[in-house]
Design an enzyme around this catalytic site. Structure first.
Site, PDB file in Angstrom:
ATOM      1  N   TRP A 127     -20.024 -59.858  26.369  1.00  0.00           N
ATOM      2  CA  TRP A 127     -19.399 -58.813  26.810  1.00  0.00           C
ATOM      3  C   TRP A 127     -17.959 -58.752  26.932  1.00  0.00           C
ATOM      4  O   TRP A 127     -17.959 -60.112  27.938  1.00  0.00           O
ATOM      5  CB  TRP A 127     -19.974 -58.019  27.771  1.00  0.00           C
ATOM      6  CG  TRP A 127     -18.945 -56.093  28.010  1.00  0.00           C
ATOM      7  CD1 TRP A 127     -19.079 -55.753  26.991  1.00  0.00           C
ATOM      8  CD2 TRP A 127     -18.937 -56.252  29.745  1.00  0.00           C
ATOM      9  NE1 TRP A 127     -17.902 -54.444  27.977  1.00  0.00           N
ATOM     10  CE2 TRP A 127     -18.155 -54.845  29.031  1.00  0.00           C
ATOM     11  CE3 TRP A 127     -18.599 -57.017  30.809  1.00  0.00           C
ATOM     12  CZ2 TRP A 127     -17.307 -54.497  30.223  1.00  0.00           C
ATOM     13  CZ3 TRP A 127     -17.882 -55.804  31.509  1.00  0.00           C
ATOM     14  CH2 TRP A 127     -17.414 -54.825  31.560  1.00  0.00           C
ATOM     15  N   ASP A 208     -27.256 -59.342  33.511  1.00  0.00           N
ATOM     16  CA  ASP A 208     -26.459 -57.810  33.733  1.00  0.00           C
ATOM     17  C   ASP A 208     -27.617 -57.144  32.856  1.00  0.00           C
ATOM     18  O   ASP A 208     -28.019 -57.151  32.014  1.00  0.00           O
ATOM     19  CB  ASP A 208     -25.316 -58.390  32.989  1.00  0.00           C
ATOM     20  CG  ASP A 208     -24.528 -56.985  32.561  1.00  0.00           C
ATOM     21  OD1 ASP A 208     -24.716 -56.012  32.847  1.00  0.00           O
ATOM     22  OD2 ASP A 208     -23.127 -57.110  32.428  1.00  0.00           O
ATOM     23  N   ALA A 210     -27.023 -53.706  31.787  1.00  0.00           N
ATOM     24  CA  ALA A 210     -26.462 -52.271  31.932  1.00  0.00           C
ATOM     25  C   ALA A 210     -26.768 -50.787  31.127  1.00  0.00           C
ATOM     26  O   ALA A 210     -26.306 -50.266  30.872  1.00  0.00           O
ATOM     27  CB  ALA A 210     -24.923 -52.640  31.032  1.00  0.00           C
ATOM     28  N   LYS A 243     -25.000 -45.789  31.218  1.00  0.00           N
ATOM     29  CA  LYS A 243     -25.607 -45.092  30.014  1.00  0.00           C
ATOM     30  C   LYS A 243     -26.322 -45.033  30.240  1.00  0.00           C
ATOM     31  O   LYS A 243     -26.859 -43.475  29.888  1.00  0.00           O
ATOM     32  CB  LYS A 243     -24.923 -46.889  29.316  1.00  0.00           C
ATOM     33  CG  LYS A 243     -24.278 -47.675  28.771  1.00  0.00           C
ATOM     34  CD  LYS A 243     -23.126 -47.769  28.722  1.00  0.00           C
ATOM     35  CE  LYS A 243     -22.464 -48.994  29.378  1.00  0.00           C
ATOM     36  NZ  LYS A 243     -20.977 -48.264  28.585  1.00  0.00           N
TER      37      LYS A 243
HETATM   38  C1  LMR Z   1     -18.554 -51.399  26.297  1.00  0.00           C
HETATM   39  O1  LMR Z   1     -18.727 -52.624  26.589  1.00  0.00           O
HETATM   40  O2  LMR Z   1     -17.712 -50.859  25.004  1.00  0.00           O
HETATM   41  C2  LMR Z   1     -18.652 -50.783  27.118  1.00  0.00           C
HETATM   42  O3  LMR Z   1     -19.324 -51.333  28.563  1.00  0.00           O
HETATM   43  C3  LMR Z   1     -17.975 -50.279  27.725  1.00  0.00           C
HETATM   44  C4  LMR Z   1     -16.564 -51.277  28.471  1.00  0.00           C
HETATM   45  O4  LMR Z   1     -15.612 -50.869  29.631  1.00  0.00           O
HETATM   46  O5  LMR Z   1     -15.731 -51.441  27.427  1.00  0.00           O
END
Ligand code: LMR
Length: 394
Positions: A127, A208, A210, A243
């Protein structure tokens, strides 16, 4: 003072939200930021959330402070959701945080206090926000192999070889389920091997979590987290309610630490709470109280699980639709991986130029690495989208 500063890089995911909003084309398609959308393109307030909010509004008696760890009932309910009764709570401490990112930050600061400059391994890729956060915390950032751009699956042997070479004091960030950005995930058997490896090397798992419930269901999605944490003496876990409860802007998450025993858990917890007090003092209550209300009421919980299942099934359905549309048009199975991926995202493997072309010429927005948010796939325009993707990928 400020003249000494230089421009900071903008956040690529959030900047894309602004670009999409400014685009005047009625045909534009938003596959960017990771928010769920229904068939009307709306990110709805879940019915279970709405009902919990009504209950909270009419029953709330005070706005007094919650305390540094936040809403205690929320903490207990989140631990029950993730672990059921499979974890000795005397070794576990939890602090409610502003969002999943808040929990990542609190846990990074905690680890920094224990091991400043530790080697911090993230998946390649991970991420986008993990990287600057880990750097800001002063870690020695490293990657482990993860995504195979040929098969669009996980390079598991290479990943495991890297994990096997780690040592006690290293930190490994794992996506508990629904890998962001790739959509490629570990099988239960692979999680078992990762857990064995971490137990052997003593490296600290930093999970993580999420997207619990967005992949194959709560039980299946929790498998890796449960397995790893049952196998190691110490771990940390960042949970997000953004989410799966659709509570994005309410910013609700939890930082969880698992220590070797209750005495060490208390000491680590005192440091974790000290991090929080020095940063934002204590978290806001609303989102946490919504989640507590839902998870501790049988009817609301059942309703939430039904809504979560609907969201998950819709994303799986849209994955299949896109794969099928591309297969029909190209007579190839090159994009079938989209239907075997799970979670909110898939990495399409397009070049940056192709992504830019899709945006400029077709009004299709995705992050520069060609990550798509599958919840944004337009059912009624899947054919056009498939044509556009094929045109830029040739
Ligand atoms: C994403 O990866 O698009 C989401 O987790 C929102 C973000 O805060 O980046």
């Amino acid at each position: 003072m400020f003249e000494t500063l230089t421009q900071a890089p903008s956040d690529k995911i959030l900047a894309l939200m602004g670009e999409y909003a400014a685009d005047q084309r009625s045909t534009k398609i938003d596959l960017g930021v990771g928010v769920y959308k229904d068939e009307k393109g709306v990110t709805p307030v879940m019915t279970s959330v709405r009902k919990a909010e009504e209950r909270i509004l009419s029953n709330e008696k005070t706005k007094t402070y919650l305390g540094i760890a936040g809403n205690k009932g929320f903490g207990a309910a989140v631990l029950d959701l993730i672990f059921e009764d499979g974890l000795d709570r005397s070794r576990v401490r939890i602090a409610q945080t502003p969002g999943g990112t808040g929990s990542l930050w609190v846990l990074m600061q905690l680890i920094t206090r224990a091991r400043p400059g530790a080697s911090f391994y993230v998946s390649d890729p991970t991420w986008a926000n993990h990287v600057p956060m880990a750097k800001q915390a002063g870690f020695d950032l490293k990657t482990y192999p993860y995504f195979d751009t040929e098969t669009r699956g996980v390079k598991f042997d290479e990943m495991l070889a890297t994990l096997n070479g780690l040592k006690a004091g290293d930190v490994v960030l794992l996506h508990g389920c629904c890998h962001n950005p790739t959509g490629a995930n570990l099988t239960p058997a692979q999680w078992d091997q990762v857990a064995d490896s971490l137990a052997r090397t003593g490296a600290l798992p930093f999970i993580d979590l999420a997207y619990l419930g967005f992949g194959d269901g709560i039980e299946a999605d929790a498998y890796g987290t449960r397995k790893v944490i049952a196998s190691v003496p110490e771990a940390v876990l960042a949970f997000s309610g953004s989410k799966n409860f659709g509570l994005y802007k309410e910013r609700v998450g939890a930082a969880i630490l698992v220590a070797r025993n209750a005495a060490e858990a208390d000491i680590a917890n005192s440091q974790m709470l000290n991090v929080v007090r020095g940063a934002y003092s204590q978290p806001p209550d609303h989102g946490a109280e919504v989640i507590r209300t839902i998870l501790t009421d049988a009817a609301l919980r059942a309703e939430w699980e039904t809504e979560l299942t609907e969201m998950r099934n819709r994303m799986i359905y849209l994955r299949e639709k896109l794969s099928a549309a591309i297969r029909e048009r190209s007579n190839s199975t090159d994009f079938d991986f989209v239907s075997s991926h799970r979670g909110m995202f898939s990495l399409l493997g397009l070049t940056n130029e192709a992504v830019e072309k899709l945006k400029q010429e077709n009004g299709v927005y995705m992050t520069g690495d060609s990550r798509i948010n599958v919840a944004g796939l337009p059912e009624a325009k899947m054919g056009e989208l498939a044509d556009a993707i094929l045109a830029v990928s040739r």
